[in-house]
Write an enzyme that holds these catalytic residues in place. Structure first.
Site, PDB file in Angstrom:
ATOM      1  N   ASP A  73       7.376  -2.114  -1.279  1.00 25.52           N
ATOM      2  CA  ASP A  73       6.294  -1.606  -1.377  1.00 25.52           C
ATOM      3  C   ASP A  73       5.632  -2.989  -1.330  1.00 25.52           C
ATOM      4  OD1 ASP A  73       3.254  -0.674  -3.443  1.00 25.52           O
ATOM      5  OD2 ASP A  73       4.381  -2.412  -4.823  1.00 25.52           O
TER       6      ASP A  73
ATOM      7  N   ASP B  24       1.669  -4.289  -1.770  1.00 25.32           N
ATOM      8  CA  ASP B  24       1.240  -5.310  -2.645  1.00 25.32           C
ATOM      9  C   ASP B  24       1.970  -5.319  -3.874  1.00 25.32           C
ATOM     10  OD1 ASP B  24      -1.400  -4.330  -1.593  1.00 25.32           O
ATOM     11  OD2 ASP B  24      -1.189  -2.625  -2.379  1.00 25.32           O
TER      12      ASP B  24
END
Ligand code: IFM
Length: 934
Positions: free
Chosen positions: A11, A13
Site C-alpha cells: 500500500d 500512504d
C-alpha cells in the site's frame, strides 16, 4: 525446498510514503468545517479512531459516505462529490506545503526483495498515486502500479474488496497465495485477507495493532525495518501450515451458502450437522442427520438433484434419511433489530473449519442503525469423545456501543413443517435454561429427543446439547435428560479439549503430509475429515452417498462404501472398516429377500440400501419442471454391488488378518453372495454368462457379460471357495463355486489388448464427446437414455475399474490399451470416475492426465466441480482420491513386511511435490511411509 513467495504488494500512504498523516489532516479539516457549517452540537472528526475505522484506505467518495453515515447523515450524491473534491483540494495543498516523504525502511525491504527476484507492486486508492510515486522518485522499484484512477478506469471495487490487490497480483503474474500484502489500513488488511493472499502484513503506525490483527493481519509490525526476506519466508510457511489445517470462507454469499453448509459440516459418526450459520438465513438447509434414522419417502422431496422427483415409491418405512432441524439455532437481536445475514445488518463473516480439532468457528460482524457494531463469535463441535453430545458457544462483543444484545438459543424451527416433513412434533419444553424437543418419524416410528442446557456468561452463551433416539435407548427422553443433566459447566472447555485430542488421535493415523504444498495438504485433509464424519461405531449404519452433509440420494448407501471408501479405513482405522462390513452383515436378511424376489438363491445386496437391506432404488425419476420421466434400471440390474461387498470382506481380511471376522460374518457374506452368483449365471454354448445387468457405467442397461460384473462375481466365487477350504467347511457347494468361477465367461483383452465392456459394446455407434460435455454431462443425456444405450459413450470408469481393483492382474500394455480406448469415451458424469482415471494414468505415467484427474477429484467439493456440493459432499470421490494417491501415484503394494511403494513412486509424484509422508495400517501394525521426489 522453499514454499516461497513470488510477489509483494505495498500500500502507498502510510506504508511507502508518509502521506497518511496528510490524508488524516485533510479529512479532519474537511469534516470539521462541514460539521460546523451544518450547525447543531459539534463533535469534531477524530483523526485517529474515525480516520482508521471509516475512511483510511478507501476511495475518497467511500470515505465521505462512510463517515457521514456513521454520524447519521445521508448526503445526496452531489454533496458527496463536492465534499470529495474539497478533500482533494485540501490534500493537494498540504502535499504542496510538505512534499512527499518516504519510509526508508520500506524502500530498503522492497530492494531486498527485488534482489531475490520477488516482483513488487504498489496499490493505492488515492487518485494521486502515480504523481506521488513519481514525485518520490521510486517508480523503478515497482513492476506494477495501481491507483484510484486505474480503479475507476478498470471498474475495480475499492478496499475492503480485494479487487485492486488481485488485479495487481495478476499484473505481476504471481498467484495471490504466493503474494504478500503490506497494509496500514484496516480496510486494506481486510482486502488482503479476503483475496486469499499468502501473508498479510499489518503496519501499525500508532496504537492500531489489535485492530489490524482483528481484521486478519498475520504479522503486525510498527515499521518494516523489523522485517527481513527470510523472516517473511518463515512467516509465510507458518501461515501456510496453519491454513493447511483450516478451510476458510470470507464474506457472505447467498448463492453459495448451501454449498458452504455442506463443506463446513461437523459430525462424529453418530450424527452430522450441516455448517449452516448459527442464525440461518432464509433458504438455509440447516439439517441434522442421525445415522440410521430413515423414514418413508416423501414424493415431494427431491432425489439426487433438486430437479428430480421419484414418485410411487411405495411404503418402505426406511426409504429416506431424515433431515432434522438443527439444534444449534440462535436468535440474536439488538433492541429488536435481528442480527443475521437474512437482514440488512450483516457486514463481515468468516467461517473457519478447524479440521485438526474438528471445530467450526463462525465470526460475524453486524452493524445496526447509527453504526453500532456487534461482533459475534461462535464455535461448535460434535464431540468425538461422546457420540450424543454437541457443544456450542457464542461470544458477543459490542465494539462501539453499550446496548444489550439478546441471545436466544432455540431447538425449534418454526418452519419445520415444510423443511422437515418426516417428523411429527411430540413435545417442546422450556424450563429455565433447559430446553427439550421430541419428534417421531412418521412411518418408521423412530423417536428422537434433543435436550439442551444453556449457561449465560458475561461474554455470551454456552450450550450442551444431547441427542438420543429410540434406536439407542428404550426411553430417549430420559436418556437425553440424564445425559445433558450430568454435564458439568466446569468441564465445558475440557470437553472441547478432549474432543480435539480425539481428533489428534485420528490425524496421527490418517494425515498425509505434502511438505511445501499447503493447498494439497489442505484438500487431502478435507477428504479425510469428511470421511471420518459419517463413520461411527454402530454396525447398524453405514455411510450414505453424501454422508450426513446433504439430502442427495436420500441418504442411501451404495457400492461407494466398499469399493471407494473402505481402503481409506482399512489403512487408517481398520476397526471402522469392520463396522462398515458388519452393517452389510446385518442387512443380509434383506439381501436374501432381494435374491429371492429376483428369482435366485443366496443374497443379493441392495443397489441402494438403508436399514433393512431391502432395495430402495427408485424405479423412475421425474423431472420436476416438465414432468418428463426416466426409467431407472439400476435397482434390478446393478448387481455387481453384491460382489463389491464380498471384495470388501476379502480386502478387510487381507489387511487385518482378522480370523474371527472371517470365520463369522465374513464367511457368511462370502458364502451367501457366492450362492447368489451360482444361481444367477446362465449356461451358454461353451460358458456360463451373466445377462441383463447394468455395470458401473450406468448409461447402458440390460447388457450381457459386463466385464466388471463378471470379474467381480468370479472373484467372489473363488474367494468363497477358498474360505470354505480355509475354515474346513468345504463340500459339494464349494466345489460348485469353483466350477462356476472356472466356467464363467470373463471378457479378456482382445488382440489389441482392449477388454470389451460388455458383449456388443464394440459394435455400438461411435459418439464424439465434446470437451464441454465432460464432468458436467448435459441433463438431456439422462432423457436420451435409450439412444445413449446404443452409443459408445460411458458415464464412469467401468473396464478401468478392473486394473484399479486388481492392479496385478494386467500387464502395463493391457492397462494402457484400455485407458487409451475408454478414457476418450467417458464423460465422468459420476464423481467416482476422475479418481480411477487418475490412478490408472499415474500408473501409466501419463503425467498430464494423472494430474488433471487428481486435481478434479481432490478439489471436487472445494471447487464445486460437479455443481451439486450444496446437496452434500462426495465421499466416494474422497476415498477414490486417497486410493489414486496411495495405490496409483505411489503404487503401494503390501507384502509380509508391510506397504512398499513402487520403485518409480518418487518419479511419479505430481509436479511440484517434493515428498509425501503418511502411515498405513497393515496387519495390526502401523507403517510409516515417505516417498521423496526422484
Ligand atoms: O454409486 C454411485 C454410482 O456409481 C453413480 N451414481 C451415483 C452413485 C452414488 O454415489
Amino acid at each position: 525446498m522453499s514454499t516461497g513467495f513470488g510477489a509483494a504488494i505495498f500500500d502507498m500512504d502510510g506504508v511507502i510514503t508518509r502521506t497518511a498523516q496528510l490524508h488524516a489532516q485533510a479529512w479532519k479539516e474537511l469534516f470539521d468545517a462541514f460539521l460546523q457549517e451544518r450547525g447543531g452540537a459539534f463533535e469534531p472528526f477524530d483523526a485517529r479512531a474515525e480516520y482508521r475505522a471509516l475512511v483510511d484506505g478507501k476511495p475518497r467518495i467511500e470515505g465521505v459516505r462512510s463517515f457521514l453515515r456513521s454520524r447519521g447523515i445521508e448526503p445526496g450524491e452531489k454533496e458527496q462529490a463536492a465534499l470529495a473534491e474539497r478533500k482533494d483540494a485540501i490534500f493537494k495543498r498540504l502535499l504542496g506545503d510538505e512534499g512527499v516523504k518516504t519510509f526508508a525502511s520500506t524502500l530498503h525491504l522492497v530492494q531486498e526483495l527485488r534482489e531475490r527476484g520477488v516482483r513488487t507492486g504498489v496499490v493505492t486508492s488515492s487518485r494521486h498515486g502515480r504523481e506521488i510515486v513519481q514525485a518520490a522518485g521510486i517508480e523503478a522499484l515497482f513492476d506494477a502500479r495501481l491507483d484510484g484512477v486505474d480503479l475507476d478506469a478498470l471498474g475495480l471495487k475499492g478496499k475492503p474488496d480485494p479487487d485492486m490487490f488481485l488485479r495487481c497480483a495478476e499484473q505481476l503474474g504471481v498467484p495471490a497465495g504466493r503474494t504478500l500484502v503490506f497494509e496500514d489500513a484496516i480496510s486494506g488488511v481486510e482486502a488482503g485477507r479476503r483475496g486469499g493472499f499468502g501473508l498479510v502484513v499489518g503496519v501499525d503506525r500508532g496504537d492500531n495493532a489489535a485492530a489490524l490483527r482483528h481484521a486478519g493481519a498475520d504479522v503486525v509490525v510498527q515499521d518494516l525495518a523489523a522485517l527481513t526476506a527470510d523472516g517473511l519466508e518463515a512467516a509465510l510457511r507458518q501461515r501456510q501450515d496453519t491454513l493447511a489445517w483450516h478451510i476458510e470462507q470470507e464474506g457472505f454469499d447467498r448463492a453459495r451458502e448451501r454449498q458452504m453448509e455442506s463443506l463446513f459440516a461437523i459430525g462424529n459418526g453418530y450424527m452430522g450437522l450441516r455448517g449452516a450459520l448459527d442464525t440461518p438465513p432464509p433458504g438455509a438447509h440447516c439439517d441434522l442427520f442421525i445415522a440410521g434414522v430413515y423414514d418413508r419417502k416423501r414424493a415431494d422431496l427431491p432425489y439426487s438433484e433438486l430437479e428430480f422427483l421419484t414418485p410411487g415409491r411405495g411404503d418402505d418405512p426406511h426409504a429416506e434419511l431424515v433431515p432434522l432441524p438443527s439444534p444449534l439455532r440462535l436468535t440474536l437481536t439488538l433492541e429488536g433489530e435481528p442480527l443475521d445475514f437474512g437482514g440488512p445488518h450483516g457486514r463481515e463473516l468468516r467461517r473457519t473449519l478447524d479440521m485438526r480439532q474438528g471445530v467450526l468457528h463462525v465470526e460475524a460482524l453486524y452493524e445496526t442503525a447509527g453504526g453500532r457494531r456487534t461482533r459475534v463469535r461462535t464455535r461448535r463441535c460434535a464431540a468425538l469423545t461422546d457420540p450424543h453430545l454437541l457443544l456450542h458457544e457464542a461470544l458477543i462483543e459490542t465494539e462501539n456501543h453499550w446496548a444489550a444484545v439478546e441471545v436466544r438459543p432455540t431447538l425449534r424451527d418454526t418452519h419445520a413443517a415444510e423443511r422437515h416433513p418426516h417428523i411429527e412434533h411430540l413435545e417442546h419444553l422450556v424450563d429455565g435454561e433447559l430446553e427439550l424437543v421430541r419428534y417421531a418419524t412418521r412411518a418408521s416410528g423412530v423417536e428422537v429427543c434433543i435436550a439442551a442446557r444453556a449457561l449465560r456468561t458475561a461474554e455470551g452463551l454456552r450450550r450442551f446439547v444431547s441427542v438420543f433416539t429410540s434406536r439407542d435407548a428404550p426411553d430417549p427422553r430420559a436418556a437425553a435428560l440424564a445425559h445433558v443433566g450430568a454435564l458439568d459447566w466446569g468441564h465445558f472447555d475440557a470437553l472441547f479439549a478432549g474432543h480435539a485430542q480425539a481428533w489428534d488421535g485420528f490425524w496421527e493415523k490418517a494425515d498425509i503430509r505434502v511438505p511445501g504444498r499447503p493447498s494439497v495438504a489442505q484438500a487431502l485433509r478435507f477428504g479425510a475429515y469428511h470421511l471420518r464424519l459419517p463413520a461411527g461405531d454402530d454396525p447398524r449404519a453405514s455411510i450414505p452417498a453424501r454422508t450426513f452433509t446433504g439430502r442427495a440420494y436420500e441418504g442411501h448407501i451404495f457400492w461407494d462404501v466398499e469399493v471407494f471408501m473402505l481402503p481409506f479405513f482399512l489403512h487408517t482405522e481398520p476397526e471402522r472398516a469392520r463396522n462398515l462390513l458388519l452393517y452389510r452383515h446385518r442387512t443380509l436378511e434383506g439381501a436374501r429377500r432381494r435374491a429371492r424376489a429376483l428369482g435366485y438363491r443366496g443374497a443379493c445386496f441392495a443397489w441402494e440400501s438403508t436399514v433393512t437391506g431391502d432395495d430402495v432404488t427408485p424405479s423412475r425419476i421425474v423431472l420436476r419442471s416438465t414432468g418428463k420421466e426416466i426409467p431407472i434400471f439400476t435397482g434390478r440390474q446393478q448387481i455387481h454391488v453384491t460382489a463389491d461387498v464380498a471384495y470388501g470382506v476379502w480386502r478387510y481380511w487381507e489387511a487385518t488378518g482378522d480370523e474371527a471376522f472371517l470365520a463369522g460374518p465374513g464367511a457368511e457374506i462370502l458364502f451367501e453372495t457366492a450362492r447368489f452368483w451360482a444361481s444367477r449365471v446362465e449356461r451358454g454354448e461353451r460358458h456360463l454368462h451373466i445377462r441383463g445387468v447394468v455395470g458401473p457405467d450406468e448409461y447402458h442397461h440390460d447388457v450381457d457379460d459386463n466385464a466388471y460384473t463378471n470379474w467381480m462375481a468370479r472373484f467372489n466365487l473363488e474367494r468363497a471357495a477358498w474360505v470354505a477350504d480355509h475354515l474346513h467347511r468345504a463340500g459339494a457347494e464349494a466345489e460348485e463355486w469353483k466350477r462356476v468361477a472356472h466356467e464363467l465367461h470373463c471378457p479378456g483383452p482382445g488382440a489389441d489388448g482392449v477388454i470389451e465392456q460388455f458383449a456388443g459394446f464394440f459394435a455400438l455407434d461411435a459418439y464424439s464427446l465434446a470437451d464441454e460435455e465432460r464432468f458436467k454431462a448435459p441433463l438431456s443425456r439422462l432423457f436420451d437414455w435409450d439412444r445413449i444405450n446404443r452409443m459408445q459413450l460411458i458415464k464412469q470408469a467401468d473396464v478401468l475399474m478392473l486394473p484399479f481393483l486388481f492392479p496385478e492382474a494386467f500387464s502395463e500394455a493391457v492397462v494402457a490399451a484400455n485407458y487409451r480406448y475408454y478414457e476418450p469415451r467417458t464423460d465422468h458424469g459420476s464423481s467416482l470416475s476422475p479418481a480411477v482415471h487418475a490412478a490408472i494414468a499415474a500408473r501409466l505415467e501419463l503425467r498430464q492426465d494423472a494430474e488433471r484427474y487428481l486435481k478434479q477429484s481432490l478439489w471436487l467439493d472445494l471447487q464445486n466441480g460437479m455443481d451439486n456440493s450444496m446437496l452434500g459432499v462426495h465421499p466416494a470421490a474422497m476415498g477414490g482420491t486417497w486410493q489414486a494417491l496411495v495405490f496409483g501415484f505411489l503404487g503401494v503394494r503390501f507384502s509380509a513386511d508391510g506397504p512398499q511403494p513402487h520403485a518409480r513412486a518418487g518419479a511419479r509424484l505430481p509436479a511440484g511435490w517434493e515428498a509425501v509422508e503418511m502411515s498405513l495400517a497393515w496387519r495390526g501394525g502401523r507403517h510409516p511411509l515417505r516417498v521423496e521426489r526422484t
